[in-house]
Design a protein around this motif. Structure first.
Motif, PDB file in Angstrom:
ATOM      1  N   LYS A 122       0.835  -1.208   0.000  1.00 59.21           N
ATOM      2  CA  LYS A 122       0.000   0.000   0.000  1.00 59.21           C
ATOM      3  C   LYS A 122       0.866   1.254   0.000  1.00 59.21           C
ATOM      4  O   LYS A 122       0.581   2.232  -0.681  1.00 59.21           O
ATOM      5  N   HIS A 123       1.931   1.196   0.810  1.00 61.69           N
ATOM      6  CA  HIS A 123       2.868   2.313   0.908  1.00 61.69           C
ATOM      7  C   HIS A 123       3.473   2.629  -0.466  1.00 61.69           C
ATOM      8  O   HIS A 123       3.452   3.770  -0.914  1.00 61.69           O
ATOM      9  N   PHE A 124       3.985   1.593  -1.146  1.00 55.51           N
ATOM     10  CA  PHE A 124       4.607   1.815  -2.448  1.00 55.51           C
ATOM     11  C   PHE A 124       3.570   2.203  -3.495  1.00 55.51           C
ATOM     12  O   PHE A 124       3.849   3.001  -4.393  1.00 55.51           O
ATOM     13  N   GLN A 125       2.389   1.647  -3.359  1.00 58.95           N
ATOM     14  CA  GLN A 125       1.323   1.998  -4.294  1.00 58.95           C
ATOM     15  C   GLN A 125       1.006   3.497  -4.220  1.00 58.95           C
ATOM     16  O   GLN A 125       0.872   4.152  -5.249  1.00 58.95           O
ATOM     17  N   SER A 126       0.950   4.031  -2.988  1.00 66.23           N
ATOM     18  CA  SER A 126       0.622   5.454  -2.874  1.00 66.23           C
ATOM     19  C   SER A 126       1.788   6.319  -3.364  1.00 66.23           C
ATOM     20  O   SER A 126       1.569   7.373  -3.955  1.00 66.23           O
ATOM     21  N   LEU A 127       3.030   5.852  -3.162  1.00 65.02           N
ATOM     22  CA  LEU A 127       4.177   6.576  -3.722  1.00 65.02           C
ATOM     23  C   LEU A 127       4.068   6.646  -5.246  1.00 65.02           C
ATOM     24  O   LEU A 127       4.270   7.699  -5.856  1.00 65.02           O
ATOM     25  N   LEU A 128       3.734   5.504  -5.835  1.00 69.29           N
ATOM     26  CA  LEU A 128       3.641   5.422  -7.294  1.00 69.29           C
ATOM     27  C   LEU A 128       2.512   6.292  -7.829  1.00 69.29           C
ATOM     28  O   LEU A 128       2.667   6.974  -8.845  1.00 69.29           O
ATOM     29  N   ILE A 129       1.396   6.280  -7.134  1.00 68.97           N
ATOM     30  CA  ILE A 129       0.261   7.094  -7.574  1.00 68.97           C
ATOM     31  C   ILE A 129       0.621   8.587  -7.521  1.00 68.97           C
ATOM     32  O   ILE A 129       0.278   9.349  -8.420  1.00 68.97           O
ATOM     33  N   ASN A 130       1.385   8.957  -6.474  1.00 72.04           N
ATOM     34  CA  ASN A 130       1.836  10.346  -6.379  1.00 72.04           C
ATOM     35  C   ASN A 130       2.745  10.730  -7.541  1.00 72.04           C
ATOM     36  O   ASN A 130       2.603  11.812  -8.115  1.00 72.04           O
ATOM     37  N   ILE A 131       3.678   9.842  -7.873  1.00 74.75           N
ATOM     38  CA  ILE A 131       4.593  10.122  -8.977  1.00 74.75           C
ATOM     39  C   ILE A 131       3.814  10.261 -10.284  1.00 74.75           C
ATOM     40  O   ILE A 131       4.046  11.170 -11.075  1.00 74.75           O
ATOM     41  N   ARG A 132       2.857   9.339 -10.462  1.00 78.01           N
ATOM     42  CA  ARG A 132       2.066   9.385 -11.691  1.00 78.01           C
ATOM     43  C   ARG A 132       1.300  10.705 -11.800  1.00 78.01           C
ATOM     44  O   ARG A 132       1.259  11.322 -12.860  1.00 78.01           O
ATOM     45  N   ALA A 133       0.727  11.137 -10.688  1.00 75.37           N
ATOM     46  CA  ALA A 133      -0.029  12.392 -10.691  1.00 75.37           C
ATOM     47  C   ALA A 133       0.896  13.567 -11.004  1.00 75.37           C
ATOM     48  O   ALA A 133       0.522  14.499 -11.719  1.00 75.37           O
ATOM     49  N   GLU A 134       2.115  13.504 -10.469  1.00 76.84           N
ATOM     50  CA  GLU A 134       3.088  14.568 -10.689  1.00 76.84           C
ATOM     51  C   GLU A 134       3.451  14.672 -12.172  1.00 76.84           C
ATOM     52  O   GLU A 134       3.464  15.747 -12.740  1.00 76.84           O
ATOM     53  N   ILE A 135       3.754  13.524 -12.774  1.00 71.24           N
ATOM     54  CA  ILE A 135       4.140  13.515 -14.188  1.00 71.24           C
ATOM     55  C   ILE A 135       2.973  13.968 -15.049  1.00 71.24           C
ATOM     56  O   ILE A 135       3.124  14.823 -15.918  1.00 71.24           O
ATOM     57  N   ALA A 136       1.815  13.416 -14.799  1.00 69.65           N
ATOM     58  CA  ALA A 136       0.639  13.773 -15.593  1.00 69.65           C
ATOM     59  C   ALA A 136       0.355  15.262 -15.469  1.00 69.65           C
ATOM     60  O   ALA A 136       0.034  15.924 -16.454  1.00 69.65           O
ATOM     61  N   GLY A 137       0.521  15.805 -14.263  1.00 66.60           N
ATOM     62  CA  GLY A 137       0.302  17.230 -14.044  1.00 66.60           C
ATOM     63  C   GLY A 137       1.299  18.070 -14.827  1.00 66.60           C
ATOM     64  O   GLY A 137       0.922  19.062 -15.446  1.00 66.60           O
ATOM     65  N   ASP A 138       2.566  17.648 -14.823  1.00 64.81           N
ATOM     66  CA  ASP A 138       3.607  18.367 -15.554  1.00 64.81           C
ATOM     67  C   ASP A 138       3.329  18.401 -17.042  1.00 64.81           C
ATOM     68  O   ASP A 138       3.477  19.433 -17.686  1.00 64.81           O
TER      69      ASP A 138
END
Ligand SMILES: [Zn+2]
Length: 128
Positions: free
Chosen positions: A7-23
């Motif tokens: 769950k911890h790594f999943q939320s890290l990954l989701i954050n990264i994905r949101a960051e890239i998509a936002g950029d």
């Protein structure tokens, strides 16, 4: 890997994905804004194409990262997350903390880096 770790790594990954998509979205908006601004300013062309090139490079890197993040998220769904895609040993969690989208262990990665240069040369000779 334990469920709470996953769950911890999943939320890290989701954050990264949101960051890239936002950029990517932001970059597109900037590009549109620039074009409207410079519509009548042809002298700026050289500078603008340089900007575009830089942006293009950045987007490709981000794109690759985004793909890796998505692969990692799929692996979490399939309960395969955290193992090396090459030798199937467990990737150390310390490495995943830094790079949660890592697909390979460091040993396989350095082996691939070594192997990739001679292959590249053979490919180039064939192309000639
Ligand atoms: Zn490996």
């Amino acid at each position: 890997m334990k469920k709470n770790k996953l769950k911890h790594f999943q939320s890290l990954l989701i954050n990264i994905r949101a960051e890239i998509a936002g950029d990517v979205e932001k970059a597109h908006q900037n590009e549109k804004g620039k074009e409207a601004e410079h519509m009548a300013d042809i002298s700026d062309d050289a500078a603008r194409s340089y900007d575009k090139k830089l942006q293009g490079d950045l987007e490709e890197q981000e794109w690759v990262k985004l793909k890796q993040v998505e692969t990692a998220l799929e692996k979490i769904d399939n309960e395969e997350y955290g193992t090396c895609a090459e030798c199937e040993i467990e990737i150390p969690e310390a490495r995943l903390e830094i790079m949660p989208y890592a697909e390979f262990c460091t040993q396989c990665l350095s082996k691939m880096e070594k192997d990739s240069s001679p292959d590249q040369n053979i490919l180039n000779i064939r192309e000639l």
